[in-house]
Design a protein around this motif. Structure first.
Motif, mmCIF file in Angstrom:
data_model
loop_
_atom_site.group_PDB
_atom_site.id
_atom_site.type_symbol
_atom_site.label_atom_id
_atom_site.label_comp_id
_atom_site.label_asym_id
_atom_site.label_seq_id
_atom_site.Cartn_x
_atom_site.Cartn_y
_atom_site.Cartn_z
ATOM 1 N N THR A 128 -74.110 19.922 54.218
ATOM 2 C CA THR A 128 -74.041 21.447 54.987
ATOM 3 C C THR A 128 -74.271 22.561 53.929
ATOM 4 O O THR A 128 -73.831 22.396 52.688
ATOM 5 C CB THR A 128 -72.657 21.428 55.705
ATOM 6 N N ALA A 145 -65.885 21.051 58.150
ATOM 7 C CA ALA A 145 -65.967 20.838 59.409
ATOM 8 C C ALA A 145 -67.422 20.287 59.752
ATOM 9 O O ALA A 145 -67.796 19.477 60.521
ATOM 10 C CB ALA A 145 -65.766 22.115 60.227
ATOM 11 N N GLY A 146 -68.316 20.937 59.141
ATOM 12 C CA GLY A 146 -70.026 20.653 59.247
ATOM 13 C C GLY A 146 -70.191 19.310 58.629
ATOM 14 O O GLY A 146 -71.077 18.651 59.363
ATOM 15 N N GLY A 161 -59.883 13.612 62.580
ATOM 16 C CA GLY A 161 -59.599 13.915 64.082
ATOM 17 C C GLY A 161 -58.879 13.087 65.001
ATOM 18 O O GLY A 161 -58.821 13.177 66.078
ATOM 19 N N SER A 213 -67.330 10.561 63.226
ATOM 20 C CA SER A 213 -65.802 10.479 63.876
ATOM 21 C C SER A 213 -64.729 9.574 63.277
ATOM 22 O O SER A 213 -63.652 9.853 63.423
ATOM 23 C CB SER A 213 -66.112 9.933 65.357
ATOM 24 N N ALA A 219 -68.133 16.513 61.214
ATOM 25 C CA ALA A 219 -68.145 16.582 62.810
ATOM 26 C C ALA A 219 -69.255 15.471 63.226
ATOM 27 O O ALA A 219 -68.718 14.779 64.251
ATOM 28 C CB ALA A 219 -68.890 18.028 63.032
ATOM 29 N N CYS A 269 -65.556 25.842 56.744
ATOM 30 C CA CYS A 269 -66.800 25.677 57.607
ATOM 31 C C CYS A 269 -67.669 24.359 56.930
ATOM 32 O O CYS A 269 -68.114 23.680 58.052
ATOM 33 C CB CYS A 269 -67.856 26.996 57.485
#
Length: 148
Positions: A96, A38-39, A49, A45, A42, A35
């Motif tokens: 985060t 990902a935070g 990904g 970019s 995100a 988590c």
């Protein structure tokens, strides 16, 4: 033709660290790390990904282009870190939080509401994700040990 220059890609941080509260079981540590990562990634970019296709044509997304170090902190060190997080972060830094109450929430909208209504200065944290200049990350994490 446009007279506007193309936007510059955001610079990658020099260091990415996840700090987990000592004593989390393996599942909790894995969940909190995922988590937090990902935070952090995100809004960036360029971190991960990017679409990839293997030799057989299977499409997937690239993992992080940056090493992500996972550290651990006992309750006292986590409290010290939480206090220092209130200081202004440098430009390009990201953070985060994984507050302990998040473990009980299974709906994103409910979590976002609770997060907005909570002062995290005194909340127990299960994890913190940090990305930014090496000097800033090192100043916050000091000599915390790797998660083992």
């Amino acid at each position: 033709m446009t007279d506007h220059p193309a936007p510059l890609a955001p610079a990658l941080p020099e260091k990415v660290v996840i700090v987990l509260a000592a004593g989390l079981d393996l599942g909790q540590a894995a969940n909190a790390s995922a988590c937090l990562a990902a935070g952090l990634a995100a809004p960036q970019s360029t971190w991960a990904g990017q679409p990839l296709r293997d030799a057989d044509g299977m499409l997937s997304a690239a993992i992080s282009h940056l090493p992500i170090i996972v550290l651990t902190a006992d309750a006292a060190r986590m409290a010290q870190l939480r206090e220092r997080l209130a200081q202004p972060a440098p430009d390009g830094a990201g953070m985060t939080l994984f507050p302990a109450y998040a473990r009980e929430i299974h709906d994103a909208a409910e979590y976002w509401t609770r997060h907005r209504q909570t002062s995290h200065r005194d909340q127990p944290l299960l994890g913190v994700g940090l990305a930014g200049p090496r000097r800033w990350v090192n100043a916050l994490t000091g000599s915390l040990p790797m998660l083992r």
